[in-house]
Design an enzyme around this catalytic site. Structure first.
Site, PDB file in Angstrom:
ATOM      1  CB  CYS A  50      -0.942   0.029   1.210  1.00  0.00           C
ATOM      2  SG  CYS A  50      -1.682  -1.566   1.630  1.00  0.00           S
ATOM      3  CB  CYS A  53      -0.428   3.955  -4.145  1.00  0.00           C
ATOM      4  SG  CYS A  53      -0.076   3.152  -5.705  1.00  0.00           S
ATOM      5  CG  HIS A  54      -2.659   4.561  -0.165  1.00  0.00           C
ATOM      6  ND1 HIS A  54      -3.755   5.307  -0.535  1.00  0.00           N
ATOM      7  CD2 HIS A  54      -2.877   3.320  -0.668  1.00  0.00           C
ATOM      8  CE1 HIS A  54      -4.613   4.538  -1.216  1.00  0.00           C
ATOM      9  NE2 HIS A  54      -4.091   3.321  -1.314  1.00  0.00           N
ATOM     10  CG  MET A  91      -8.433   0.373  -3.916  1.00  0.00           C
ATOM     11  SD  MET A  91      -7.006   0.553  -2.805  1.00  0.00           S
ATOM     12  CE  MET A  91      -7.570  -0.540  -1.474  1.00  0.00           C
ATOM     13  CG  HIS A 330       7.489   8.709 -11.198  1.00  0.00           C
ATOM     14  ND1 HIS A 330       7.434   8.126  -9.962  1.00  0.00           N
ATOM     15  CD2 HIS A 330       7.696   7.702 -12.067  1.00  0.00           C
ATOM     16  CE1 HIS A 330       7.608   6.827 -10.078  1.00  0.00           C
ATOM     17  NE2 HIS A 330       7.775   6.538 -11.355  1.00  0.00           N
ATOM     18  CG  HIS A 373       5.719   5.991 -16.379  1.00  0.00           C
ATOM     19  ND1 HIS A 373       6.805   5.320 -16.857  1.00  0.00           N
ATOM     20  CD2 HIS A 373       5.690   5.776 -15.040  1.00  0.00           C
ATOM     21  CE1 HIS A 373       7.407   4.696 -15.840  1.00  0.00           C
ATOM     22  NE2 HIS A 373       6.745   4.971 -14.723  1.00  0.00           N
TER      23      HIS A 373
HETATM   24 FE1  DHE Z   1      10.145   2.368 -11.647  1.00  0.00          FE
HETATM   25  C1  DHE Z   1      12.512   4.329 -13.216  1.00  0.00           C
HETATM   26  C2  DHE Z   1       9.853   4.674  -9.171  1.00  0.00           C
HETATM   27  C3  DHE Z   1       7.397   0.702 -10.490  1.00  0.00           C
HETATM   28  C4  DHE Z   1      10.921  -0.279 -13.649  1.00  0.00           C
HETATM   29  N1  DHE Z   1      10.987   4.194 -11.277  1.00  0.00           N
HETATM   30  C5  DHE Z   1      11.947   4.832 -12.051  1.00  0.00           C
HETATM   31  C6  DHE Z   1      12.290   6.084 -11.428  1.00  0.00           C
HETATM   32  C7  DHE Z   1      11.552   6.163 -10.272  1.00  0.00           C
HETATM   33  C8  DHE Z   1      10.737   4.977 -10.187  1.00  0.00           C
HETATM   34  C9  DHE Z   1      11.580   7.294  -9.263  1.00  0.00           C
HETATM   35  C10 DHE Z   1      13.309   7.096 -11.950  1.00  0.00           C
HETATM   36  C11 DHE Z   1      14.688   6.787 -11.426  1.00  0.00           C
HETATM   37  C12 DHE Z   1      15.731   7.740 -11.971  1.00  0.00           C
HETATM   38  O1  DHE Z   1      15.736   7.991 -13.185  1.00  0.00           O
HETATM   39  O2  DHE Z   1      16.558   8.226 -11.191  1.00  0.00           O
HETATM   40  N2  DHE Z   1       8.806   2.654 -10.111  1.00  0.00           N
HETATM   41  C13 DHE Z   1       8.890   3.656  -9.206  1.00  0.00           C
HETATM   42  C14 DHE Z   1       7.823   3.536  -8.245  1.00  0.00           C
HETATM   43  O3  DHE Z   1       7.655   4.241  -7.211  1.00  0.00           O
HETATM   44  C15 DHE Z   1       6.886   2.500  -8.734  1.00  0.00           C
HETATM   45  C16 DHE Z   1       5.667   3.200  -9.314  1.00  0.00           C
HETATM   46  C17 DHE Z   1       6.330   1.576  -7.689  1.00  0.00           C
HETATM   47  C18 DHE Z   1       7.346   0.839  -6.899  1.00  0.00           C
HETATM   48  O4  DHE Z   1       6.990   0.352  -5.846  1.00  0.00           O
HETATM   49  O5  DHE Z   1       8.500   0.759  -7.293  1.00  0.00           O
HETATM   50  C19 DHE Z   1       7.741   1.863  -9.845  1.00  0.00           C
HETATM   51  N3  DHE Z   1       9.282   0.520 -12.022  1.00  0.00           N
HETATM   52  C20 DHE Z   1       8.175   0.037 -11.443  1.00  0.00           C
HETATM   53  C21 DHE Z   1       7.851  -1.281 -11.935  1.00  0.00           C
HETATM   54  O6  DHE Z   1       6.864  -1.993 -11.592  1.00  0.00           O
HETATM   55  C22 DHE Z   1       8.897  -1.654 -12.935  1.00  0.00           C
HETATM   56  C23 DHE Z   1       8.254  -1.824 -14.317  1.00  0.00           C
HETATM   57  C24 DHE Z   1       9.614  -2.953 -12.600  1.00  0.00           C
HETATM   58  C25 DHE Z   1      10.353  -2.939 -11.303  1.00  0.00           C
HETATM   59  O7  DHE Z   1      11.542  -3.248 -11.339  1.00  0.00           O
HETATM   60  O8  DHE Z   1       9.788  -2.680 -10.252  1.00  0.00           O
HETATM   61  C26 DHE Z   1       9.786  -0.417 -12.877  1.00  0.00           C
HETATM   62  N4  DHE Z   1      11.465   2.088 -13.168  1.00  0.00           N
HETATM   63  C27 DHE Z   1      11.650   0.896 -13.831  1.00  0.00           C
HETATM   64  C28 DHE Z   1      12.715   1.066 -14.796  1.00  0.00           C
HETATM   65  C29 DHE Z   1      13.172   2.400 -14.688  1.00  0.00           C
HETATM   66  C30 DHE Z   1      12.369   3.019 -13.654  1.00  0.00           C
HETATM   67  C31 DHE Z   1      13.207  -0.023 -15.762  1.00  0.00           C
HETATM   68  C32 DHE Z   1      14.280   3.086 -15.501  1.00  0.00           C
HETATM   69  C33 DHE Z   1      13.803   3.402 -16.877  1.00  0.00           C
HETATM   70  C34 DHE Z   1      14.826   4.116 -17.706  1.00  0.00           C
HETATM   71  O9  DHE Z   1      14.951   3.774 -18.892  1.00  0.00           O
HETATM   72  O10 DHE Z   1      15.485   5.036 -17.193  1.00  0.00           O
END
Ligand code: DHE
Length: 550
Positions: A50, A53-54, A91, A330, A373
């Site tokens: 949770c 998101c929250h 949700m 983000h 995104h």
């Molecule tokens: Fe990410 C980038 C946060 C879910 C894969 N993700 C980022 C960045 C943030 C972030 C802040 C930028 C970092 C930077 O550039 O310094 N991501 C979050 C979350 O808070 C979120 C929504 C939920 C969580 O609990 O993490 C989340 N992200 C995911 C996924 O479900 C993904 C698909 C698979 C995973 O590994 O969890 C995922 N996020 C990625 C990837 C990047 C990314 C592959 C970098 C992409 C790029 O090309 O720069």
């Protein structure tokens, strides 16, 4: 599976905060009765499922605030049903999907009637305690000891096994599998390209030396209990000097020595929300990039909507420029000149643009779609509008193209000049390359398996058509994987820019793969399969990552 909206699937999992034991805060009249055992269960579920998101303190972000003033107004039965059935706004239907039992739903409904639990802080003492200098700089090789073409190496997150795979960009051979933090979010390079840095969701940072015979971790540190971002100093003259990592919990960032990861300076991001100027106890650090124009890190703070330009030229007398941007910052990346940084304020449907040369906000742009995104976005030269930067959206099929050339194309700068329609909602990342005529758009969170298993490709030289059409690449089909419902996520180019890699991200116990596409012909070039490739997600080509080529 978290229900049927793409946004619902995009929620957090497996925070290590769930492991912490926290006492029930002081009991107030009307508090629901909970045993410590129930409370422990609830904490674990809350932080794993949770809090993303929250918020840890339940102040709300992508999800609604869940502080007791609000939850008590709604009451136990309302909360229980909401958790059970979910909502179209995103949700998840935790009860009916079977992810939580009836008993767990009951516990959660009672839990959120109580005051939020505050997890412990993580300061210098804890960081130093966790810091391990495995191979000190003087014991490291003085020249490259392997025959790896480091610039064309890919660092691939193996999400659920808590590792990264280093894969050769020409032979597709796995050169090393390295234990890291859990679910490494991103990999970044030092400016020289020698060191690779990873950050796990659990806040564990690894520094990997790519010059060693077999690349391995030379230093490690835990910078918090929940983290997503890492970067290194990129300004000329500051090569490999500093690393910086940001955390979600505690809300802070830390500047570290670029050779050893020794923690040098921790800065809290707690403070006032940019517009209403009320205090926020949990402003999480989202993306971080390093300026090429100034000795500065560009740190995006989610809940307060501030972009911090942190001057690392004198960290004892630290200067931070605080840019008012928009809430819920983000992810983002640079334009093709690397002068402008574009970052999504995703829950506000906007992109903020920072001029990293002048150090100020250039524009705030409404993207027109739901929840932009970009990842780091994609830079292409549009036949009509010149240089543009692209972002797809989590909530719909649109791709917004934003003009980024105030000199050559002033009429189009910082405006959405065109909207493309790709496969469907649930997109996370777009990608292109200076050598490519293509813009790739994934849709891993789309509920339809055919869509989440494919990628849309637009031809750049055809973008001046009225309604540009895309080609669909059936990546999962090409991978030959028939078990599970793998999602295709995050394209990444090789150094030459003539092929693009996609992850076929399957369940932990099922086969996954990486599919390599020939960028000229849009035909399948190779499928990388190996039983060690468990849940591959993000991929980072060394050259493109260290030079911000995307
Ligand atoms: Fe990410 C980038 C946060 C879910 C894969 N993700 C980022 C960045 C943030 C972030 C802040 C930028 C970092 C930077 O550039 O310094 N991501 C979050 C979350 O808070 C979120 C929504 C939920 C969580 O609990 O993490 C989340 N992200 C995911 C996924 O479900 C993904 C698909 C698979 C995973 O590994 O969890 C995922 N996020 C990625 C990837 C990047 C990314 C592959 C970098 C992409 C790029 O090309 O720069």
């Amino acid at each position: 599976d978290h229900g049927d909206t793409p946004a619902a699937a995009y929620e957090p999992s497996m925070s290590t905060l769930g492991q912490l034991k926290i006492e029930i805060p002081g009991r107030k009249p009307d508090d629901p009765v909970m045993t410590q055992e129930e409370y422990d269960t609830a904490n674990k579920i809350y932080f794993e499922r949770c809090a993303g998101c929250h918020g840890v303190l339940r102040k709300g972000a992508t999800g609604k605030p869940l502080t007791p003033d609000i939850t008590r107004e709604n009451g136990y039965e309302y909360l229980r049903d909401f958790i059970t059935y979910g909502s179209p706004a995103g949700m998840p239907n935790w009860g009916t999907s079977g992810e939580l039992t009836e008993e767990e739903v009951d516990i959660m409904a009672r839990y959120i009637l109580l005051d939020p639990a505050q997890p412990p802080e993580f300061g210098m003492a804890e960081m130093r305690e966790s810091w391990k200098l495995i191979v000190p700089p003087e014991d490291r090789p003085t020249k490259k000891m392997n025959d790896i073409d480091i610039d064309n190496l890919f660092s691939v997150t193996l999400r659920d096994s808590g590792q990264v795979a280093l894969i050769d960009g020409s032979s597709y051979e796995i050169k090393a599998i390295i234990d890291t933090g859990y679910a490494v979010h991103i990999s970044r390079l030092s400016k020289s390209g020698r060191y690779l840095f990873t950050v796990g969701r659990d806040g564990l940072v690894n520094m990997i030396d790519l010059w060693m015979e077999t690349p391995a971790t030379v230093a490690q540190i835990k910078i918090g209990t929940e983290a997503r971002s890492i970067e290194t100093s990129k300004m000329d003259g500051w090569d490999d000097r500093y690393a910086v990592a940001g955390s979600y919990w505690p809300p802070q960032y830390v500047i570290m020595d670029g050779d050893t990861l020794e923690p040098l300076k921790i800065k809290s991001t707690r403070g006032m929300i940019y517009d209403e100027q009320s205090y926020h106890p949990e402003p999480r650090v989202a993306s971080i990039v390093a300026s090429h124009y100034r000795p500065e890190f560009i740190i995006n703070v989610k809940e307060t909507g501030k972009i911090l330009l942190v001057d690392y030229s004198d960290i004892k007398n630290l200067k931070v420029t605080e840019i008012e941007a928009e809430r819920f910052l983000h992810d983002g990346g640079f334009d093709s000149t690397k002068r402008y940084f574009l970052v999504a304020a995703n829950a506000r449907g906007k992109v903020a643009v920072v001029d990293t040369k002048e150090g100020k906000l250039t524009a705030l742009i409404e993207t027109g779609g739901q929840t932009p995104h970009p990842g780091r976005g994609a830079n292409i030269v549009h036949p009509k509008y010149g240089p543009v930067w692209a972002t797809s959206h989590l909530g719909d099929e649109t791709v917004a193209l934003i003009g980024t050339d105030p000199e050559g194309h002033p009429d189009h700068a910082w405006k959405v000049v065109q909207t493309l329609y790709a496969l469907g909602g649930g997109s996370l990342f777009v990608k292109s390359h200076p050598e490519s005529n293509h813009l790739y758009v994934d849709a891993p969170l789309n509920p339809d398996a055919e869509i989440s298993g494919s990628v849309a490709v637009f031809k750049i030289d055809e973008l001046n058509q009225e309604e540009p059409e895309f080609v669909t690449l059936p990546i999962v089909e090409w991978s030959g994987i028939t078990e599970g419902q793998p999602r295709v996520v995050q394209g990444e180019f090789n150094k030459a820019g003539n092929e693009i890699w996609f992850s076929v991200w399957n369940g932990k116990d099922l086969p996954s793969a990486i599919v390599v596409v020939d960028d000229k012909t849009l035909k399948l070039k190779a499928v990388i399969k190996d039983e060690r490739l468990i849940t591959p997600t993000g991929k980072f080509n060394v050259y493109n990552t260290r030079n911000d080529v995307y």
